[in-house]
Design a protein around this motif. Structure first.
Motif, PDB file in Angstrom:
ATOM      1  N   VAL A   1     -26.994 -40.173 -47.419  1.00 28.21           N
ATOM      2  CA  VAL A   1     -26.261 -41.732 -47.026  1.00 28.21           C
ATOM      3  C   VAL A   1     -25.390 -39.448 -46.483  1.00 28.21           C
ATOM      4  O   VAL A   1     -25.576 -38.722 -46.436  1.00 28.21           O
ATOM      5  CB  VAL A   1     -24.741 -41.398 -48.214  1.00 28.21           C
ATOM      6  N   GLN A   2     -24.848 -40.405 -44.975  1.00 29.73           N
ATOM      7  CA  GLN A   2     -24.720 -39.383 -43.501  1.00 29.73           C
ATOM      8  C   GLN A   2     -23.406 -40.078 -43.505  1.00 29.73           C
ATOM      9  O   GLN A   2     -22.862 -40.614 -43.081  1.00 29.73           O
ATOM     10  CB  GLN A   2     -25.477 -39.551 -42.617  1.00 29.73           C
ATOM     11  N   LEU A   3     -22.319 -38.261 -43.652  1.00 32.95           N
ATOM     12  CA  LEU A   3     -20.940 -38.606 -43.022  1.00 32.95           C
ATOM     13  C   LEU A   3     -21.116 -37.863 -41.840  1.00 32.95           C
ATOM     14  O   LEU A   3     -21.335 -38.029 -41.294  1.00 32.95           O
ATOM     15  CB  LEU A   3     -20.326 -37.658 -43.781  1.00 32.95           C
TER      16      LEU A   3
ATOM     17  N   VAL B   1      -4.251 -43.890 -40.747  1.00 34.47           N
ATOM     18  CA  VAL B   1      -4.372 -43.998 -41.933  1.00 34.47           C
ATOM     19  C   VAL B   1      -5.451 -42.797 -42.224  1.00 34.47           C
ATOM     20  O   VAL B   1      -5.695 -42.610 -40.841  1.00 34.47           O
ATOM     21  CB  VAL B   1      -4.992 -45.476 -41.469  1.00 34.47           C
ATOM     22  N   SER B   2      -5.930 -42.861 -43.189  1.00 35.54           N
ATOM     23  CA  SER B   2      -7.327 -41.261 -43.067  1.00 35.54           C
ATOM     24  C   SER B   2      -8.383 -42.583 -43.140  1.00 35.54           C
ATOM     25  O   SER B   2      -8.464 -43.064 -44.202  1.00 35.54           O
ATOM     26  CB  SER B   2      -7.315 -40.746 -43.902  1.00 35.54           C
ATOM     27  N   MET B   3      -9.410 -42.009 -42.542  1.00 35.27           N
ATOM     28  CA  MET B   3     -10.525 -42.737 -42.872  1.00 35.27           C
ATOM     29  C   MET B   3     -12.419 -42.003 -42.295  1.00 35.27           C
ATOM     30  O   MET B   3     -11.802 -41.384 -41.556  1.00 35.27           O
ATOM     31  CB  MET B   3     -10.608 -44.153 -42.220  1.00 35.27           C
ATOM     32  N   SER B   4     -12.911 -42.302 -44.313  1.00 35.63           N
ATOM     33  CA  SER B   4     -14.107 -41.249 -43.606  1.00 35.63           C
ATOM     34  C   SER B   4     -15.521 -42.848 -43.507  1.00 35.63           C
ATOM     35  O   SER B   4     -15.364 -43.540 -44.173  1.00 35.63           O
ATOM     36  CB  SER B   4     -14.206 -40.421 -45.029  1.00 35.63           C
ATOM     37  N   THR B   5     -16.396 -41.911 -43.031  1.00 34.89           N
ATOM     38  CA  THR B   5     -17.833 -43.349 -42.458  1.00 34.89           C
ATOM     39  C   THR B   5     -19.217 -42.377 -43.147  1.00 34.89           C
ATOM     40  O   THR B   5     -18.988 -41.682 -42.230  1.00 34.89           O
ATOM     41  CB  THR B   5     -17.121 -43.797 -40.991  1.00 34.89           C
ATOM     42  N   HIS B   6     -19.201 -43.508 -44.150  1.00 35.09           N
ATOM     43  CA  HIS B   6     -20.373 -42.532 -44.244  1.00 35.09           C
ATOM     44  C   HIS B   6     -21.570 -44.294 -43.211  1.00 35.09           C
ATOM     45  O   HIS B   6     -21.609 -45.798 -44.031  1.00 35.09           O
ATOM     46  CB  HIS B   6     -20.862 -43.144 -45.641  1.00 35.09           C
ATOM     47  N   LEU B   7     -22.830 -43.139 -43.475  1.00 35.81           N
ATOM     48  CA  LEU B   7     -24.003 -44.045 -43.009  1.00 35.81           C
ATOM     49  C   LEU B   7     -25.282 -44.171 -43.651  1.00 35.81           C
ATOM     50  O   LEU B   7     -25.641 -43.523 -44.506  1.00 35.81           O
ATOM     51  CB  LEU B   7     -24.779 -43.141 -41.676  1.00 35.81           C
TER      52      LEU B   7
ATOM     53  N   GLU C   1     -24.700 -34.535 -45.489  1.00 25.02           N
ATOM     54  CA  GLU C   1     -25.427 -35.784 -46.239  1.00 25.02           C
ATOM     55  C   GLU C   1     -25.670 -35.069 -47.217  1.00 25.02           C
ATOM     56  O   GLU C   1     -26.078 -33.788 -47.435  1.00 25.02           O
ATOM     57  CB  GLU C   1     -26.820 -35.585 -44.960  1.00 25.02           C
ATOM     58  N   ILE C   2     -26.381 -36.989 -48.577  1.00 30.19           N
ATOM     59  CA  ILE C   2     -26.138 -36.505 -49.506  1.00 30.19           C
ATOM     60  C   ILE C   2     -28.293 -35.868 -49.662  1.00 30.19           C
ATOM     61  O   ILE C   2     -27.800 -34.977 -51.074  1.00 30.19           O
ATOM     62  CB  ILE C   2     -26.011 -38.133 -50.913  1.00 30.19           C
TER      63      ILE C   2
END
Lengths: 341, 341, 341, 341
Positions: free
Chosen positions: C198-200, C226-232, D278-279
């Motif tokens: 999982v990559q932030l 809005v605070s938003m974190s996005t994970h790939l 990354e995880i």
């Protein structure tokens, strides 16, 4: 204690070698070499790796003083280029690419690149460790086998050596994790393409096919023709070769298992297994797992071979060869358990 | 407009059928049947499915009035049990399990369960649509082919029918997505086990092997022996069969492609492709994609066949058979594009 | 019946649009446009797609006669370039990139590229269909929302519109399938890197953040931060946004579910769900699934929103907007079920 | 050299512990215990594991003579049962389940099972190694922390201890690999369900939430409320916690990174990182990687914590605690590199 350098430390095989050597008790990593990333530190390159502040250097054939063994974890073509520059390097060179594996003519046909000199190619010792230990102890150039070639040759050699099977009917269906396709970017390895997919590639054209046939001839004493299909899997590591052959002897399945066990009885990295094969039985380790089944209806045998393409299929076997070359216990630094879960 | 019922709507094939039939213009879904989940509504069972408030009913052979076609998307053994109860059901029965595919003796050997009566088995028409349309138009019982059997038979039939290949040397290496293992819980399908893995299973014992040989005999007119290995992949859907054969004719690869194209020229669901095969070229659709390659060194052919095991390998072909049986355009409700990305 | 063209048909969103429009009853695909692959046919580009012999054309603003609607499925920056050339194009333009979403200043800050003219930007109608139907019916330029922005805005708008929550405390944790990263090759999307990972990414810098705040203001009437974190994620499709908010009202969880259901009661593509959310509940469809939970200990609400980033987050919503714009039933060509298995 | 036993060696944590201990220089594995598989050998259970012929024994509290430390890698409830029988066992017990983590009342509320006696619970030392070394050196019962609790507490403790953040506004979005769901079979972990999916679970009800709050109070001296959502990922290993907090101090992002680095300066297993999290940066190792980012627009901080749920989140930390308890170098047997590729 000997010293080593790794060329191509930014690639997958180079990285695997780096990790293995850092836990090796008698080989000290002296130089990490990469033309593309020279000047970076290892920890900039791999922030997740727990490592010292080593700086990557460009390849310079005349700056290798004190290096006992140099691993070339570089792509085919690049290795050949470095090898030409290493003629007067006094240490041992272990090349993980295909550049030392085939004689010039075959090399050009299958690789489509200019070969190394015939002298060097003839001097190179093929590093399928279990089958070439004696020559390896004196080698200057070691040609580390291809990943598919390792899996398939280890499975077939006992069978062709003892004429147990018909060498004209060897059908290999093989599959590899995505690291086998290398770190370079390509559509094939874009996650959205490779994910939930199996991609057949290099159909009838994989350069490990002549390597396997040559090995069966040189080490197994048999001229065999091999058909092999290669499938790219949506997993990171592992090679599975499912091999169908026609036996000359009509003995029971148990007897086939026994024969295979006897053939590899003293080998620390070869395990003859029973039950249902799975590719992750060796991933993360240097083992090669083998299974053999008899199909009573057709009298055919199915032989299955599984390795980690990054370990026994690349960096692990390279290190195993280094152990043999320098007289260390062959398993030194290589007894990691498979990851499995 | 005809009406249908689906038995086993909680399984993967039942679900796929449900989705396909809901978009079918001339078949109306009348009953959804499941012994294990009777009383639930479809939307409780599948909250993500956009569907009406249909309630699952238990299987009752005498409560099928007005149903023109009943799909049995139930496991082997369960289907047989229902089939015995459906002797006086006036509609058509399409069974997706293996229970109608083999004569009693073979069935018992490969399935290890009590077969249906020989009368029913003899009456059943094998639903490999492209090769059996005429009989299908009048069938009472339709035996929907197995997923591997569909992929392999469609690839091989033109070759054995025209004696293009040696029927004694057919080697199949096949792999399937995890839905092929069914919805039941097992260690094999636990994500942590199956993920990053390839698992060989039912070695020399897969029940689709005799089904393929029988089809090559009945429809291709040739007694062939087939060796097939089956690999479980860490993907949801798809079957790829990589088939190695020895041709009788020595024509060019282009000519082999032409022959195959001609054989299937008018088939809406069979596509002869060039380039590198990949399993997801058909996933999400009812297509079967075929490739053929000639290996110049060994004169062997590699034939590759790819289907979605849930569609052409199960629910899609079942619906295709229903279309044929009831005189609808064969492609009705079945022209979904592959999902691919 | 109207006609359309798709620009950028080699990208993921362009491909998805192509597949959707081919099954659309009242929009005919007239032109497929791609500068990079002009001259190829669609079937060369996508051999697995069942399609006609259409030839890809380069983008030419003066060769669009007879096109009623042009979809720009091109990257940010590229769309802007084409839009500048389309000033005198008489049809409707639906842009799937970010190039029409933000006023010039914000655009330059978050996208780092030259914006379109302010006139065009002001004329553009934001295509969050459910919240902007009236303006959409007359739009010349339609700015299709971002994928994250769609998921998050649809979830939050009822809450901010009715002052149900504190607009100063909105925390979004979002994740996206790999197609969200586009078809371009990058280390991030190399399978061996993205797999089992999982990559932030774009931390505090994702360009959908100002888009969401702008939407909450324009359509919800509330200035929110809005605070938003996005994970790939290592999956192909899907967006899940897990949103934590502080409610102003202390009503039961059931009441929150009711409120949300009422807010979207008549919406064909928005489904308020109960049970445990999963990202694949909408993948392959144009639905947006919403869940709301109350944490009794902290009085916070967790709102979960799930869409397919390629459908409701891109091509599906673009088509939905085209339906609205041309007065068709909004669901036309968009009622595919989720793929799920 | 001390001796140990592992109870629950058939589960994922038990297997991980087995692998770690086999390479530990000063702890000898004496007994492998499993009620469900007693009588099997380790190599029957794990044919892929290179191991001796050890036989699994059933749990018997009175057959532990000579065992210095007993690891309970058993599920909650089962551990409690064994712990009750171990009252007079003279060695150290390290429990990897949740059965010693919470006082009786909280335990019953969150676990819904009968707790151990209050005496034992009070005697148990919480094994978040970095924050409890002194008590650990004398412990009889060690309560190994939960996987999410480890990741989140290690990230938050420096912040709450120094009052750097508002303890009333801590929002955690966490995700875990599938091994976190255990080896038991369930629909959730069937590959066809979990693959290409993200599943939210135990919403507002995860038993690690009170564990985290208790740790922030006992070790950080602050009463904090934590909201945490937990997502099940289609990967085997790893936990990532993305934490949003409101800082009390308005210093630069660099300063936050410095503070965190200083807080953990001497910790061998905690690495404060920069760049994109990354995880898999820790998977296969006992490291905990931390990142901190400041959002200039909102003044919030995003803290990201990554561990391998099987190592630092379970077996690794258990072994780290054993090292501390018996006065060994804390890193003994625990310096594996992350697997990464």
């Amino acid at each position: 204690m000997i010293t080593c350098g790794i060329v191509g430390v930014t690639g997958y095989a180079g990285l695997e070698l780096l990790k293995l050597i850092e836990q090796h008790p008698t080989i000290r990593l002296e130089k990490v070499i990469s033309d593309s990333s020279a000047g970076m530190t290892l920890s900039e390159l791999y922030p997740w790796l727990q490592t010292g502040p080593k700086i990557l250097e460009p390849f310079q054939a005349d700056a290798l003083d004190g290096i006992d063994v140099l691993f070339l974890a570089t792509p085919s073509g690049v290795s050949a280029d470095y090898i030409r520059q290493l003629a007067s390097f006094p240490g041992v060179v272990i090349d993980l690419s295909g550049d030392l594996r085939l004689p010039s003519g075959l090399y050009e046909t299958w690789y489509g690149k200019p070969p190394v000199t015939e002298t060097i190619q003839r001097e190179a010792v093929y590093g399928l460790t279990e089958w070439n230990r004696e020559l390896l102890t004196k080698a200057k150039w070691i040609s580390n086998p291809g990943c598919y070639a390792t899996a398939v040759s280890l499975a077939l050699l006992p069978f062709v050596q003892h004429d147990w099977i018909d060498p004209a009917h060897i059908i290999v269906s093989a599959c590899s994790g995505i690291t086998g396709a290398g770190k370079g970017l390509s559509e094939k390895t874009h996650h959205a393409k490779s994910n939930e997919n199996v991609q057949l590639y290099k159909i009838h054209a994989h350069q490990h096919i002549p390597e396997i046939e040559q090995t069966l001839f040189h080490m197994g004493g048999t001229e065999a023709t091999v058909s092999m299909s290669t499938h790219l899997l949506p997993i990171n590591r592992g090679i599975m070769a499912t091999i169908t052959v026609q036996p000359n002897d009509h003995v029971s399945e148990d007897e086939w298992v026994n024969r295979l066990q006897n053939a590899y009885m003293d080998e620390p990295f070869i395990r003859v297994q029973r039950g249902e094969p799975e590719i992750k039985s060796t991933v993360g380790s240097n083992y090669c797992d083998l299974w053999v089944y008899k199909e009573e209806r057709t009298h055919r045998l199915t032989i299955v071979s599984v390795i980690d393409n990054m370990q026994k299929g690349a960096a692990g076997q390279a290190l195993q060869n280094a152990n043999v070359r320098f007289g260390f216990d062959e398993t030194l630094g290589l007894l990691n358990q498979p990851q499995y879960i």
